[in-house]
Write an enzyme that holds these catalytic residues in place. Structure first.
Site, short mmCIF file in Angstrom:
data_model
loop_
_atom_site.label_atom_id
_atom_site.label_comp_id
_atom_site.label_asym_id
_atom_site.label_seq_id
_atom_site.Cartn_x
_atom_site.Cartn_y
_atom_site.Cartn_z
NE ARG A 24 -3.69 2.35 0.75
CZ ARG A 24 -3.78 3.67 0.57
NH1 ARG A 24 -2.46 4.21 -0.28
NH2 ARG A 24 -4.61 4.59 0.82
CD GLU A 27 -11.09 3.11 -6.12
OE1 GLU A 27 -10.88 2.01 -6.65
OE2 GLU A 27 -10.24 4.03 -5.81
NE ARG A 43 -3.94 -2.36 2.20
CZ ARG A 43 -4.97 -1.49 1.87
NH1 ARG A 43 -5.27 -1.53 0.76
NH2 ARG A 43 -5.24 -0.13 2.62
#
Ligand SMILES: [Zn+2]
Length: 218
Positions: free
Chosen positions: A54, A62, A109
């Site tokens: 990430r 989004e 992540r």
């Protein structure tokens, strides 16, 4: 007996060659990009393992625009990262702000700054600079100020997801002050703003390549 000794020496030399620490460091420095997940997440192959990465300090559309265009921009952002990392290798840098969680987020992540190995392009920054994501300021990180500036410039230049969008009214209407001969712009309240200072819209200052003052942070 003589041959046995020679044979042993050759074996030792070969072992040294293949386990040379310097060599393995170079080999593991750059990582293959396996797959792009979305505009701010991808999978890299690290020591034979697929690791979900990430990117720190950037968030893709989004969550920015909860409207009908979301999916469109989501795909755009994802494609942008795909193109940037196609057949590429990357290297990583980490942020000390995430050391407490061992550079992992709550989804496990890996949190990192990614750089394209072929030209050292700073991937996190490039996404924001080209308008495919915004600076994600919910958590502190080293490049926060820099990323905010990149986002502001992208909005002003209406790049990527900011294209055709209306400029935020508060920003487009606001005036900034500058001093003749200087390429810095200030708030009216700044100690550098005097009776001799002139004003112009912030939008214009950004288009002219003026830099925000570090004192008043307009
Ligand atoms: Zn100032």
């Amino acid at each position: 007996m003589k041959y046995a000794l020679l044979f042993t020496l050759i074996i030792i030399m070969l072992l040294a060659l293949f386990t040379c620490p310097e060599k393995s460091m170079i080999a593991t420095d750059h990582y293959r990009v396996v797959r792009v997940v979305d505009g701010d997440t991808f999978i890299a192959s690290i020591d034979g393992e697929d690791v979900r990465v990430r990117l720190i300090g950037v968030d893709t559309p989004e969550s920015v625009h909860p409207n009908k265009d979301v999916e469109y921009f989501g795909v755009e952002a994802s494609d942008f990262l795909k193109n940037m990392l196609k057949d590429e290798r990357v290297f990583f840098k980490y942020d000390q702000n995430n050391s407490a969680t061992n550079h992992k987020d709550r989804y496990n992540r890996m949190l990192a700054y990614a750089y394209r190995a072929s030209d050292s392009l700073f991937v996190n920054a490039e996404i924001i600079r080209q308008g495919y994501g915004h600076a994600y300021t919910n958590f502190p990180f080293t490049f926060l100020e820099d990323f905010l500036k990149l986002e502001r410039d992208a909005r002003m230049q209406q790049r990527g997801l900011w294209a055709d969008g209306e400029l935020p009214k508060a920003v487009s209407d606001s005036l900034v002050w500058f001093n003749p001969g200087s390429k810095k712009y200030h708030r009216e309240s700044c100690r550098h703003t005097t009776a001799k200072s002139l004003s112009m819209p912030l939008e214009e200052a950004l288009q002219k390549g003026f830099e925000p003052c570090k004192v008043c942070k307009p």
